[in-house]
Design a protein around this motif. Structure first.
Motif, PDB file in Angstrom:
ATOM      1  N   GLN A 237       0.805  -1.295  -0.057  1.00  0.00           N
ATOM      2  CA  GLN A 237       0.048  -0.105  -0.011  1.00  0.00           C
ATOM      3  C   GLN A 237       0.856   1.265   0.023  1.00  0.00           C
ATOM      4  OE1 GLN A 237      -3.163  -0.675   2.960  1.00  0.00           O
ATOM      5  NE2 GLN A 237      -4.294   1.327   2.525  1.00  0.00           N
TER       6      GLN A 237
ATOM      7  N   PHE B 140       0.951   5.411   0.742  1.00  0.00           N
ATOM      8  CA  PHE B 140       0.071   6.390   1.603  1.00  0.00           C
ATOM      9  C   PHE B 140       0.754   7.727   1.087  1.00  0.00           C
ATOM     10  CE2 PHE B 140      -2.546   3.576   4.512  1.00  0.00           C
ATOM     11  CZ  PHE B 140      -1.842   2.612   4.414  1.00  0.00           C
TER      12      PHE B 140
ATOM     13  N   GLN C 252       1.042  11.388   3.518  1.00  0.00           N
ATOM     14  CA  GLN C 252       1.184  12.020   4.762  1.00  0.00           C
ATOM     15  C   GLN C 252       1.501  13.510   4.769  1.00  0.00           C
ATOM     16  OE1 GLN C 252       3.670  10.631   7.907  1.00  0.00           O
ATOM     17  NE2 GLN C 252       1.929  11.043   9.526  1.00  0.00           N
TER      18      GLN C 252
ATOM     19  N   GLY D 171      -2.577  12.742   9.593  1.00  0.00           N
ATOM     20  CA  GLY D 171      -2.415  11.180   9.587  1.00  0.00           C
ATOM     21  C   GLY D 171      -2.157  10.617   8.159  1.00  0.00           C
ATOM     22  N   LEU D 172      -2.524   9.371   7.946  1.00  0.00           N
ATOM     23  CA  LEU D 172      -2.178   8.946   6.409  1.00  0.00           C
ATOM     24  C   LEU D 172      -3.355   8.624   5.578  1.00  0.00           C
ATOM     25  CD1 LEU D 172       0.216   8.110   8.525  1.00  0.00           C
ATOM     26  CD2 LEU D 172       0.483   5.887   7.028  1.00  0.00           C
TER      27      LEU D 172
ATOM     28  N   LEU E 196       4.523   7.233   1.920  1.00  0.00           N
ATOM     29  CA  LEU E 196       5.043   5.982   2.625  1.00  0.00           C
ATOM     30  C   LEU E 196       4.686   4.960   1.812  1.00  0.00           C
ATOM     31  CD1 LEU E 196       3.921   7.475   5.887  1.00  0.00           C
ATOM     32  CD2 LEU E 196       6.351   6.520   5.702  1.00  0.00           C
TER      33      LEU E 196
ATOM     34  N   LEU F 258       0.924  -4.375   8.790  1.00  0.00           N
ATOM     35  CA  LEU F 258       1.700  -3.306   7.796  1.00  0.00           C
ATOM     36  C   LEU F 258       2.991  -2.971   8.276  1.00  0.00           C
ATOM     37  CD1 LEU F 258      -0.796  -0.717   6.342  1.00  0.00           C
ATOM     38  CD2 LEU F 258       0.263  -2.663   5.255  1.00  0.00           C
ATOM     39  N   VAL F 259       4.050  -3.077   7.670  1.00  0.00           N
ATOM     40  CA  VAL F 259       5.304  -2.569   7.835  1.00  0.00           C
ATOM     41  C   VAL F 259       5.695  -1.640   7.089  1.00  0.00           C
ATOM     42  CG1 VAL F 259       7.873  -3.256   8.180  1.00  0.00           C
ATOM     43  CG2 VAL F 259       6.060  -4.990   8.753  1.00  0.00           C
ATOM     44  N   PHE F 260       6.056  -0.403   7.590  1.00  0.00           N
ATOM     45  CA  PHE F 260       6.328   0.899   6.829  1.00  0.00           C
ATOM     46  C   PHE F 260       7.724   1.080   6.414  1.00  0.00           C
ATOM     47  CE2 PHE F 260       2.282   3.064   6.568  1.00  0.00           C
ATOM     48  CZ  PHE F 260       1.663   2.494   7.550  1.00  0.00           C
ATOM     49  N   GLY F 261       7.998   1.860   5.355  1.00  0.00           N
ATOM     50  CA  GLY F 261       9.369   2.524   5.347  1.00  0.00           C
ATOM     51  C   GLY F 261       9.384   3.729   5.788  1.00  0.00           C
ATOM     52  N   LYS F 262      10.465   4.563   5.720  1.00  0.00           N
ATOM     53  CA  LYS F 262      10.462   5.787   6.350  1.00  0.00           C
ATOM     54  C   LYS F 262       9.885   6.996   5.556  1.00  0.00           C
ATOM     55  CE  LYS F 262      14.680   4.818   9.157  1.00  0.00           C
ATOM     56  NZ  LYS F 262      15.849   5.234   9.697  1.00  0.00           N
TER      57      LYS F 262
ATOM     58  N   TYR G 121      -0.632   2.210  15.696  1.00  0.00           N
ATOM     59  CA  TYR G 121       0.896   2.429  15.536  1.00  0.00           C
ATOM     60  C   TYR G 121       1.328   3.800  16.232  1.00  0.00           C
ATOM     61  CZ  TYR G 121       0.590  -0.649  11.569  1.00  0.00           C
ATOM     62  OH  TYR G 121       0.500  -1.810  10.714  1.00  0.00           O
TER      63      TYR G 121
ATOM     64  N   GLY H 168       8.800   6.156   9.499  1.00  0.00           N
ATOM     65  CA  GLY H 168       7.529   5.737   9.197  1.00  0.00           C
ATOM     66  C   GLY H 168       6.942   5.144  10.483  1.00  0.00           C
TER      67      GLY H 168
ATOM     68  N   LEU I 222      -1.122   6.668  16.254  1.00  0.00           N
ATOM     69  CA  LEU I 222      -1.875   6.441  15.090  1.00  0.00           C
ATOM     70  C   LEU I 222      -2.844   5.208  15.271  1.00  0.00           C
ATOM     71  CD1 LEU I 222       0.525   7.058  12.151  1.00  0.00           C
ATOM     72  CD2 LEU I 222      -1.716   8.551  12.372  1.00  0.00           C
TER      73      LEU I 222
ATOM     74  N   PHE J 141      -6.355   5.098   8.096  1.00  0.00           N
ATOM     75  CA  PHE J 141      -6.016   5.746   9.212  1.00  0.00           C
ATOM     76  C   PHE J 141      -6.684   7.085   9.856  1.00  0.00           C
ATOM     77  CE2 PHE J 141      -1.774   3.567  10.376  1.00  0.00           C
ATOM     78  CZ  PHE J 141      -1.631   2.849   9.248  1.00  0.00           C
ATOM     79  N   GLY J 142      -6.590   7.112  11.181  1.00  0.00           N
ATOM     80  CA  GLY J 142      -6.755   8.353  11.644  1.00  0.00           C
ATOM     81  C   GLY J 142      -6.196   9.353  11.546  1.00  0.00           C
ATOM     82  N   GLU J 143      -6.420  10.721  11.970  1.00  0.00           N
ATOM     83  CA  GLU J 143      -5.386  11.705  11.923  1.00  0.00           C
ATOM     84  C   GLU J 143      -4.425  11.676  13.110  1.00  0.00           C
ATOM     85  OE1 GLU J 143      -6.649  13.191   8.577  1.00  0.00           O
ATOM     86  OE2 GLU J 143      -5.321  14.738   9.925  1.00  0.00           O
TER      87      GLU J 143
END
Lengths: 110, 114
Positions: free
Chosen positions: A34, A36, A38, A43-44, A89, A98-102, B35, B42, B91, B105-107
């Protein structure tokens, strides 16, 4: 353990330019990926979701591709606008949430 | 569909105090996630629920952190004896229990520990 890397960390482009953001992940056993957006202090917002069986997804000026075997995804933004300025992101979902990048911080200069 | 809502949006607290954040997911979503995100990083996974059951907790979730989702609807995240290192954005997100579904996601709730 899944690790997600995004390159570049920051990018500044003039308005109207097409650009590519890169995402790589270490474990190819994913369900989906996914992208995103920001905005600062916010938020995302989900942009695109690509299932593991898909190669790409498109929404307006955005196109995301997925090469699961090589652990890579790209987000292509066409005809960039100042309103596209944000952090983008990438996140992968597999056996863990979910695992995110920076992220890649994008600035589009008018 | 009113989206994922979080409250409060901002909280400043003194070190050692307890704080609680609330998350209201999208109404038909049975999965809820927490999160944490610090500047320039991230989001990092903390925990998630399916209905009222807490299915997974990250090792980031020390014993000062507790999350609940008592009726499978809203959730709370409590931090006890806050430390300056807890300063971050928390989050909340929700999704349907279908593999490959979009997560919304929320804000976020900003926490500053002084």
């Amino acid at each position: 353990k899944q690790e997600v890397t995004q390159i570049p960390a920051a990018l500044s482009v003039p308005e109207g330019e097409n650009l590519v953001l890169n995402c790589s992940f270490t474990d190819s056993a994913i369900y989906n990926l996914q992208w995103f957006r920001q905005d600062p202090g916010k938020g995302l917002t989900s942009l695109l979701l690509i299932q593991s069986s898909q190669r790409e997804q498109t929404s307006g000026r955005l196109n995301a591709s997925l090469d699961k075997s090589s652990g890579r995804s790209t987000l292509y933004i066409a005809a960039s606008q100042p309103g596209d300025s944000a952090t983008y992101l990438c996140a992968v979902a597999g056996n863990t949430p979910l695992v995110f990048g920076k992220g890649t911080r994008l600035s589009v200069i008018a | 569909d009113t989206g994922v809502s979080q409250d409060p949006r901002h909280k400043i607290t003194k070190r050692g105090q307890n704080v609680t954040f609330r998350c209201d997911p999208i109404s038909e979503h049975n999965r809820l996630y927490w999160y944490r995100q610090t500047l320039g990083q991230g989001p990092e996974f903390l925990t998630y629920f399916q209905n009222e059951a807490q299915l997974e907790k990250s090792r980031l979730l020390s014993d000062r952190f507790s999350a609940e989702r008592p009726k499978g609807s809203f959730s709370t995240l409590e931090i006890q004896r806050t430390e300056q290192g807890d300063s971050a954005m928390y989050l909340c997100a929700s999704s349907l229990q279908v593999s490959g579904n979009t997560i919304y996601f929320g804000e976020g709730s900003w926490l500053t520990v002084v």
